[in-house]
Design an enzyme around this catalytic site. Structure first.
Site, PDB file in Angstrom:
ATOM      1  N   LYS A  44      35.138  50.501  35.601  1.00  0.00           N
ATOM      2  CA  LYS A  44      34.493  49.229  35.945  1.00  0.00           C
ATOM      3  C   LYS A  44      33.166  49.426  36.667  1.00  0.00           C
ATOM      4  CE  LYS A  44      37.702  47.356  38.490  1.00  0.00           C
ATOM      5  NZ  LYS A  44      38.549  46.461  39.292  1.00  0.00           N
ATOM      6  N   LYS A  45      33.122  50.382  37.614  1.00  0.00           N
ATOM      7  CA  LYS A  45      31.989  50.464  38.532  1.00  0.00           C
ATOM      8  C   LYS A  45      31.197  51.767  38.452  1.00  0.00           C
ATOM      9  CE  LYS A  45      34.406  47.484  41.787  1.00  0.00           C
ATOM     10  NZ  LYS A  45      34.923  47.327  43.144  1.00  0.00           N
TER      11      LYS A  45
END
Length: 131
Positions: A44-45
């Site tokens: 996700k990051k």
């Protein structure tokens, strides 16, 4: 019994995390929390959390508002988690507003306002500047 489910990374635990868990618990009888795995967080990051998933699971499990925790392995499994835990309400922070409405056939979707001026990302930046 009304079952609430929510998800998060819960890295560098802060008052915003506490507030959303407390407010989520107030919506029902049982609060179940999916803690993002290290791999999911990286996906996700593009960075790993500061705290390992086992530590983050322990921190969240210790909260008096939380009745059960599990490791969230994939964003695509959210509907399966909602069904598996028979959740009545899915709670997410309002920074995700509208992005989970398609789960409304499985559970009521509630977006709670985030605590202003606090986020894990901003805390990490403050810590970096002080080093």
């Amino acid at each position: 019994m009304k079952i609430i489910i929510t998800f998060g990374t819960f890295d560098v635990f802060h008052v915003g995390h506490l507030n959303i868990l407390r407010r989520a618990k107030m919506l029902g009888d049982r609060l179940i929390v999916g803690v993002s795995s290290d791999a999911l967080n990286f996906h996700k990051k593009a960075r790993y959390p500061i705290y390992e998933e086992s530590d983050r699971l322990s921190i969240i499990a210790s909260m008096k508002y939380v009745d059960e925790v599990f490791l969230e392995e994939s964003l695509e499994l959210k509907p399966d988690y909602i069904k598996q835990y028979n959740a009545d309400i899915l709670v997410m922070g309002d920074d995700w507003k509208g992005k989970f409405d398609h789960f409304s056939s499985l559970a009521e979707v509630v977006y709670l306002e985030r605590t202003p001026t606090i986020s894990t990302t901003s805390l990490i930046e403050v810590i970096k500047k002080r080093l």
